[in-house]
Scaffold this motif. Sequence first.
Motif, PDB file in Angstrom:
ATOM      1  N   GLN A   1       0.812  -1.219   0.000  1.00 23.31           N
ATOM      2  CA  GLN A   1       0.000   0.000   0.000  1.00 23.31           C
ATOM      3  C   GLN A   1       0.844   1.267   0.000  1.00 23.31           C
ATOM      4  O   GLN A   1       0.335   2.337  -0.334  1.00 23.31           O
ATOM      5  CB  GLN A   1      -0.955  -0.007   1.197  1.00 23.31           C
ATOM      6  CG  GLN A   1      -2.083  -1.012   1.038  1.00 23.31           C
ATOM      7  CD  GLN A   1      -3.111  -0.926   2.144  1.00 23.31           C
ATOM      8  OE1 GLN A   1      -2.757  -0.790   3.313  1.00 23.31           O
ATOM      9  NE2 GLN A   1      -4.379  -1.014   1.776  1.00 23.31           N
ATOM     10  N   GLN A   2       2.115   1.153   0.349  1.00 26.91           N
ATOM     11  CA  GLN A   2       3.005   2.296   0.200  1.00 26.91           C
ATOM     12  C   GLN A   2       3.188   2.629  -1.283  1.00 26.91           C
ATOM     13  O   GLN A   2       3.329   3.791  -1.657  1.00 26.91           O
ATOM     14  CB  GLN A   2       4.375   2.004   0.833  1.00 26.91           C
ATOM     15  CG  GLN A   2       4.344   1.819   2.340  1.00 26.91           C
ATOM     16  CD  GLN A   2       3.839   3.043   3.066  1.00 26.91           C
ATOM     17  OE1 GLN A   2       2.719   3.069   3.541  1.00 26.91           O
ATOM     18  NE2 GLN A   2       4.669   4.073   3.145  1.00 26.91           N
ATOM     19  N   LYS A   3       3.165   1.618  -2.127  1.00 27.68           N
ATOM     20  CA  LYS A   3       3.302   1.806  -3.568  1.00 27.68           C
ATOM     21  C   LYS A   3       1.964   2.068  -4.238  1.00 27.68           C
ATOM     22  O   LYS A   3       1.875   2.819  -5.214  1.00 27.68           O
ATOM     23  CB  LYS A   3       3.951   0.572  -4.207  1.00 27.68           C
ATOM     24  CG  LYS A   3       5.366   0.290  -3.763  1.00 27.68           C
ATOM     25  CD  LYS A   3       5.945  -0.909  -4.482  1.00 27.68           C
ATOM     26  CE  LYS A   3       6.104  -0.671  -5.970  1.00 27.68           C
ATOM     27  NZ  LYS A   3       6.768  -1.814  -6.644  1.00 27.68           N
ATOM     28  N   TYR A   4       0.898   1.418  -3.712  1.00 24.74           N
ATOM     29  CA  TYR A   4      -0.425   1.517  -4.335  1.00 24.74           C
ATOM     30  C   TYR A   4      -1.450   1.914  -3.261  1.00 24.74           C
ATOM     31  O   TYR A   4      -2.226   1.078  -2.787  1.00 24.74           O
ATOM     32  CB  TYR A   4      -0.804   0.191  -4.991  1.00 24.74           C
ATOM     33  CG  TYR A   4       0.227  -0.310  -5.978  1.00 24.74           C
ATOM     34  CD1 TYR A   4       0.350   0.261  -7.242  1.00 24.74           C
ATOM     35  CD2 TYR A   4       1.101  -1.343  -5.634  1.00 24.74           C
ATOM     36  CE1 TYR A   4       1.293  -0.180  -8.135  1.00 24.74           C
ATOM     37  CE2 TYR A   4       2.052  -1.796  -6.537  1.00 24.74           C
ATOM     38  CZ  TYR A   4       2.146  -1.212  -7.774  1.00 24.74           C
ATOM     39  OH  TYR A   4       3.081  -1.654  -8.668  1.00 24.74           O
ATOM     40  N   PRO A   5      -1.486   3.178  -2.895  1.00 18.36           N
ATOM     41  CA  PRO A   5      -2.322   3.612  -1.771  1.00 18.36           C
ATOM     42  C   PRO A   5      -3.821   3.540  -2.036  1.00 18.36           C
ATOM     43  O   PRO A   5      -4.605   3.633  -1.095  1.00 18.36           O
ATOM     44  CB  PRO A   5      -1.875   5.067  -1.553  1.00 18.36           C
ATOM     45  CG  PRO A   5      -1.309   5.501  -2.878  1.00 18.36           C
ATOM     46  CD  PRO A   5      -0.676   4.279  -3.456  1.00 18.36           C
ATOM     47  N   HIS A   6      -4.220   3.380  -3.291  1.00 20.79           N
ATOM     48  CA  HIS A   6      -5.650   3.336  -3.607  1.00 20.79           C
ATOM     49  C   HIS A   6      -6.192   1.911  -3.666  1.00 20.79           C
ATOM     50  O   HIS A   6      -7.347   1.704  -4.049  1.00 20.79           O
ATOM     51  CB  HIS A   6      -5.925   4.061  -4.921  1.00 20.79           C
ATOM     52  CG  HIS A   6      -5.570   5.518  -4.885  1.00 20.79           C
ATOM     53  ND1 HIS A   6      -6.242   6.424  -4.089  1.00 20.79           N
ATOM     54  CD2 HIS A   6      -4.590   6.217  -5.508  1.00 20.79           C
ATOM     55  CE1 HIS A   6      -5.708   7.619  -4.242  1.00 20.79           C
ATOM     56  NE2 HIS A   6      -4.695   7.523  -5.094  1.00 20.79           N
ATOM     57  N   VAL A   7      -5.391   0.937  -3.294  1.00 17.87           N
ATOM     58  CA  VAL A   7      -5.851  -0.454  -3.165  1.00 17.87           C
ATOM     59  C   VAL A   7      -6.117  -0.721  -1.690  1.00 17.87           C
ATOM     60  O   VAL A   7      -5.233  -0.536  -0.850  1.00 17.87           O
ATOM     61  CB  VAL A   7      -4.810  -1.457  -3.701  1.00 17.87           C
ATOM     62  CG1 VAL A   7      -5.292  -2.893  -3.472  1.00 17.87           C
ATOM     63  CG2 VAL A   7      -4.561  -1.215  -5.193  1.00 17.87           C
TER      64      VAL A   7
END
Length: 294
Positions: free
Chosen positions: A114-120
């Motif tokens: 989630q640090q890389k893909y915060p909208h997941v």
Amino acid sequence: METRVLSYFLMVAKTNNITKAAEQLHITQPTLSRQIMDLEKELNIKLFNRENRRLQLTKAGILFQQRATTMLQLLRQTENDLHQQTAELTGEISLGSAVSNASPYMAKLIYKFQQKYPHVSFNLFDGDGDILRRQLDEGINDLVCMLEPVEAAKYNFLELPVREEWGLLMNKDASLANHQHITKEDLYKLPLILPYRSIVRDEVSDILKLDQTRLNVRATTSLPGNSIALLRNSNYYALTIKGVYDNFHDPRLTFVSLTPNKSTGDVLAWRKNTILSPAIERFLQFVNEEVQES
């Protein structure tokens, strides 16, 4: 056959009335009637029985309704997935997990992902192997983290770099609390709490060459919470994995391993022949990369 016509058909099937359906669709009644008749002509089958200005689906119409609904759902999902290929990654992932040493491992991966893909976002569920498999089969969970063995014919899976050591969880005041190891002869003498899943009991019994008919079984449990409560206030012993002890951190309890040593691996599993969303596919790729680095 146009998707627009499928939507028209489904609205007529829902309302059972051409006039009401036309109003909902914001088209004229003659136009909608013609579209439905053209659809029946194209399929060469009658989809509706027309009686007293009210429409009722035929058997063929009911089947076509089910298939048309599925086709439109798949089309919408495909459109969303295609947009996600080029846009910022979004979506939800439902992940079930047994209480084990894999739980903190997966928590670290989720945070890092989630640090890389915060909208997941993630929906997290707890359960034993049977519950997790059922939730996976029913589509409640997209992925599940559970102990081996896994039915390879039904599920794809990644092996995680986590092992689970088997032993006895007990009160610190128990008579065997200071032992280095627990033998099968010890097990025959103890009031036991065993895992509910017979496949787990059988696997441990095979390793230790146990005669299960000689065991003094006081209770079985699917999740560790109830057994923890029993152990705090009794002289019972729970056959379980060290991951349960590590997760609960109860200072009143202790864990003693079995001899010969018995350990089990953890896996991340998902259903075969299932269309995965871009978010799930990317998370699985991310987990696999982390596992390879480990």
